[in-house]
Design a protein around this motif. Structure first.
Motif, PDB file in Angstrom:
ATOM      1  N   ASP A 135      12.068   3.594  -4.129  1.00  0.00           N
ATOM      2  CA  ASP A 135      12.889   4.128  -5.140  1.00  0.00           C
ATOM      3  C   ASP A 135      14.270   5.112  -4.944  1.00  0.00           C
ATOM      4  O   ASP A 135      15.019   5.050  -5.561  1.00  0.00           O
ATOM      5  CB  ASP A 135      11.904   4.996  -6.153  1.00  0.00           C
ATOM      6  N   ASP A 136      14.048   5.953  -3.740  1.00  0.00           N
ATOM      7  CA  ASP A 136      14.713   6.839  -3.666  1.00  0.00           C
ATOM      8  C   ASP A 136      15.074   6.884  -1.878  1.00  0.00           C
ATOM      9  O   ASP A 136      14.278   7.668  -1.465  1.00  0.00           O
ATOM     10  CB  ASP A 136      14.267   8.209  -4.173  1.00  0.00           C
ATOM     11  N   PRO A 137      16.033   6.303  -1.438  1.00  0.00           N
ATOM     12  CA  PRO A 137      17.213   5.798  -2.262  1.00  0.00           C
ATOM     13  C   PRO A 137      16.593   4.405  -2.531  1.00  0.00           C
ATOM     14  O   PRO A 137      15.633   3.703  -1.989  1.00  0.00           O
ATOM     15  CB  PRO A 137      18.396   5.746  -1.228  1.00  0.00           C
ATOM     16  N   PRO A 138      17.454   3.540  -3.713  1.00  0.00           N
ATOM     17  CA  PRO A 138      17.001   2.164  -4.052  1.00  0.00           C
ATOM     18  C   PRO A 138      16.745   1.288  -2.721  1.00  0.00           C
ATOM     19  O   PRO A 138      17.741   0.987  -2.121  1.00  0.00           O
ATOM     20  CB  PRO A 138      17.867   2.009  -5.066  1.00  0.00           C
ATOM     21  N   THR A 139      15.502   0.917  -2.513  1.00  0.00           N
ATOM     22  CA  THR A 139      15.576  -0.109  -1.453  1.00  0.00           C
ATOM     23  C   THR A 139      14.697  -1.416  -1.887  1.00  0.00           C
ATOM     24  O   THR A 139      13.627  -1.008  -2.350  1.00  0.00           O
ATOM     25  CB  THR A 139      14.604   0.579  -0.208  1.00  0.00           C
ATOM     26  N   PRO A 140      15.162  -2.462  -1.554  1.00  0.00           N
ATOM     27  CA  PRO A 140      14.416  -3.716  -1.998  1.00  0.00           C
ATOM     28  C   PRO A 140      13.092  -3.811  -1.098  1.00  0.00           C
ATOM     29  O   PRO A 140      13.190  -3.645  -0.066  1.00  0.00           O
ATOM     30  CB  PRO A 140      15.341  -4.645  -1.558  1.00  0.00           C
ATOM     31  N   PHE A 141      11.897  -4.208  -1.701  1.00  0.00           N
ATOM     32  CA  PHE A 141      10.903  -4.292  -1.104  1.00  0.00           C
ATOM     33  C   PHE A 141      10.645  -5.062   0.078  1.00  0.00           C
ATOM     34  O   PHE A 141      10.137  -4.639   1.145  1.00  0.00           O
ATOM     35  CB  PHE A 141       9.973  -4.876  -2.034  1.00  0.00           C
ATOM     36  N   PRO A 142      11.365  -6.359   0.260  1.00  0.00           N
ATOM     37  CA  PRO A 142      11.270  -6.714   1.503  1.00  0.00           C
ATOM     38  C   PRO A 142      12.303  -6.157   2.490  1.00  0.00           C
ATOM     39  O   PRO A 142      11.865  -6.331   3.780  1.00  0.00           O
ATOM     40  CB  PRO A 142      12.324  -8.385   1.130  1.00  0.00           C
ATOM     41  N   GLU A 143      13.383  -5.434   2.067  1.00  0.00           N
ATOM     42  CA  GLU A 143      14.234  -4.424   3.103  1.00  0.00           C
ATOM     43  C   GLU A 143      12.937  -3.402   3.823  1.00  0.00           C
ATOM     44  O   GLU A 143      12.882  -3.232   5.022  1.00  0.00           O
ATOM     45  CB  GLU A 143      15.015  -4.037   2.668  1.00  0.00           C
ATOM     46  N   TYR A 144      12.332  -2.877   2.862  1.00  0.00           N
ATOM     47  CA  TYR A 144      11.292  -1.719   3.470  1.00  0.00           C
ATOM     48  C   TYR A 144      10.098  -2.480   4.209  1.00  0.00           C
ATOM     49  O   TYR A 144       9.886  -1.779   5.276  1.00  0.00           O
ATOM     50  CB  TYR A 144      10.892  -1.100   2.157  1.00  0.00           C
ATOM     51  N   ALA A 145       9.584  -3.523   3.872  1.00  0.00           N
ATOM     52  CA  ALA A 145       8.647  -4.220   4.503  1.00  0.00           C
ATOM     53  C   ALA A 145       9.045  -4.510   5.907  1.00  0.00           C
ATOM     54  O   ALA A 145       8.239  -4.580   6.844  1.00  0.00           O
ATOM     55  CB  ALA A 145       7.932  -5.445   3.681  1.00  0.00           C
TER      56      ALA A 145
ATOM     57  N   GLU B  27       0.644  -1.075  -0.148  1.00  0.00           N
ATOM     58  CA  GLU B  27       0.205  -0.158   0.158  1.00  0.00           C
ATOM     59  C   GLU B  27       0.871   1.142   0.021  1.00  0.00           C
ATOM     60  O   GLU B  27       0.546   2.090  -0.709  1.00  0.00           O
ATOM     61  CB  GLU B  27      -0.897  -0.008   1.186  1.00  0.00           C
ATOM     62  N   HIS B  28       1.984   1.289   0.666  1.00  0.00           N
ATOM     63  CA  HIS B  28       2.834   2.305   0.796  1.00  0.00           C
ATOM     64  C   HIS B  28       3.189   2.539  -0.661  1.00  0.00           C
ATOM     65  O   HIS B  28       3.546   3.647  -1.046  1.00  0.00           O
ATOM     66  CB  HIS B  28       4.063   2.236   1.871  1.00  0.00           C
ATOM     67  N   VAL B  29       3.855   1.592  -1.255  1.00  0.00           N
ATOM     68  CA  VAL B  29       4.466   1.653  -2.747  1.00  0.00           C
ATOM     69  C   VAL B  29       3.417   2.272  -3.506  1.00  0.00           C
ATOM     70  O   VAL B  29       3.969   3.029  -4.189  1.00  0.00           O
ATOM     71  CB  VAL B  29       4.909   0.154  -3.154  1.00  0.00           C
ATOM     72  N   LEU B  30       2.125   1.790  -3.229  1.00  0.00           N
ATOM     73  CA  LEU B  30       1.111   2.230  -4.456  1.00  0.00           C
ATOM     74  C   LEU B  30       0.668   3.575  -4.091  1.00  0.00           C
ATOM     75  O   LEU B  30      -0.047   4.096  -4.920  1.00  0.00           O
ATOM     76  CB  LEU B  30       0.015   1.329  -4.354  1.00  0.00           C
ATOM     77  N   SER B  31       1.073   4.305  -3.187  1.00  0.00           N
ATOM     78  CA  SER B  31       0.892   5.584  -2.600  1.00  0.00           C
ATOM     79  C   SER B  31       1.639   6.417  -3.723  1.00  0.00           C
ATOM     80  O   SER B  31       1.229   7.720  -3.817  1.00  0.00           O
ATOM     81  CB  SER B  31       1.454   5.979  -1.281  1.00  0.00           C
TER      82      SER B  31
END
Length: 259
Positions: free
Chosen positions: A235-245, A224-228
């Protein structure tokens, strides 16, 4: 149009632009317990949302545009398009070219979903969870103590609204964000996670009373955060989705910015 102010405020003034009007303190009050917490506790009664901000009034957006957003439908189509565009990068671990002397960007495998998985379930209210007002006060105190650069030029703002989620639209926040979608998400996060908008300037700061508790729960919320469409999520900085989650469980505040 001015509105009735609660007692005990520091010196300040009304600022208006078109139909938008806020009250702004002359200086940023740092007394969280003496100033911020009472205002947050009275928010439902006064319908005045206290937040960290400045004189950022622009063209308000009609709240009907937020109500018209059907989140499940919108995010279903948004994720399908997002996945279509990103899938070539998710499935190719070859590092992207970077300038000499710069570390390669980490490979992002993307979200672990092939189709829109639905909204993240609400985190249950428990006796040990803070109230949304207490979580907001804690986040404001944290931001004041640790983010002086981010808060340069910010002060206490009181904005008339029933929900803090509507503030970016009501004040016409001048960002590149798709405000109807973002405010619809914020409304939903208020209900599911006890989230509150607590700051607005270069970034949107959100307090969280009931964050996700498991990795699977966090994956759903992270999508949901990504789709905001906020630029800082992966994207900035480049962060793998699993790392952000992985940072979302137990995290009590979120921030978003759009470039």
């Amino acid at each position: 149009m001015n509105f009735t102010l609660p007692e005990g405020l520091p010196p300040g003034r009304f600022v208006s632009s078109g139909s938008a009007c806020v009250w702004v303190a002359d200086e940023l009050p740092c007394d969280v317990d003496g100033v911020w917490r009472p205002l947050l506790s009275m928010q439902e009664d006064t319908e005045l949302v206290p937040l960290l901000g400045g004189t950022f009034l622009s063209r308000p957006i009609d709240l009907a545009q937020i109500s018209a957003v059907r989140l499940e439908d919108a995010l279903t189509s948004d994720f399908a398009e997002y996945r279509r565009r990103r899938l070539p990068w998710w499935t190719d671990p070859t590092p992207e070219p970077v300038p000499e002397g710069t570390a390669p960007w980490p490979h992002d495998p993307g979200p672990p979903f092939e189709t829109w998985p639905g909204l993240a379930p609400a985190t249950p209210v428990t006796d040990t969870a803070p109230s949304p007002a207490d979580a907001a006060a804690h986040t404001i105190g944290h931001l004041i103590a640790t983010n002086p650069y981010e808060l340069a030029g910010c002060s206490l703002v009181l904005a008339p609204a029933q929900h803090s989620a509507d503030i970016p639209a009501l004040l016409g926040w001048d960002a590149e964000a798709p405000l109807p979608l973002v405010c619809a998400l914020l409304r939903s996060w208020e209900e599911r996670f006890g989230a509150r908008v607590v700051g607005m300037g270069g970034r949107l700061f959100v307090s969280v009373a009931r964050p996700p508790q498991t990795a699977a729960h966090a994956d759903l919320l992270a999508l949901e955060h990504v789709l905001s469409t906020a630029d800082n999520i992966v994207d900035d900085p480049p962060t793998p989705f699993p790392e952000y989650a992985a940072i979302l469980p137990q995290r009590t505040h979120w921030s978003f910015w759009w470039d």
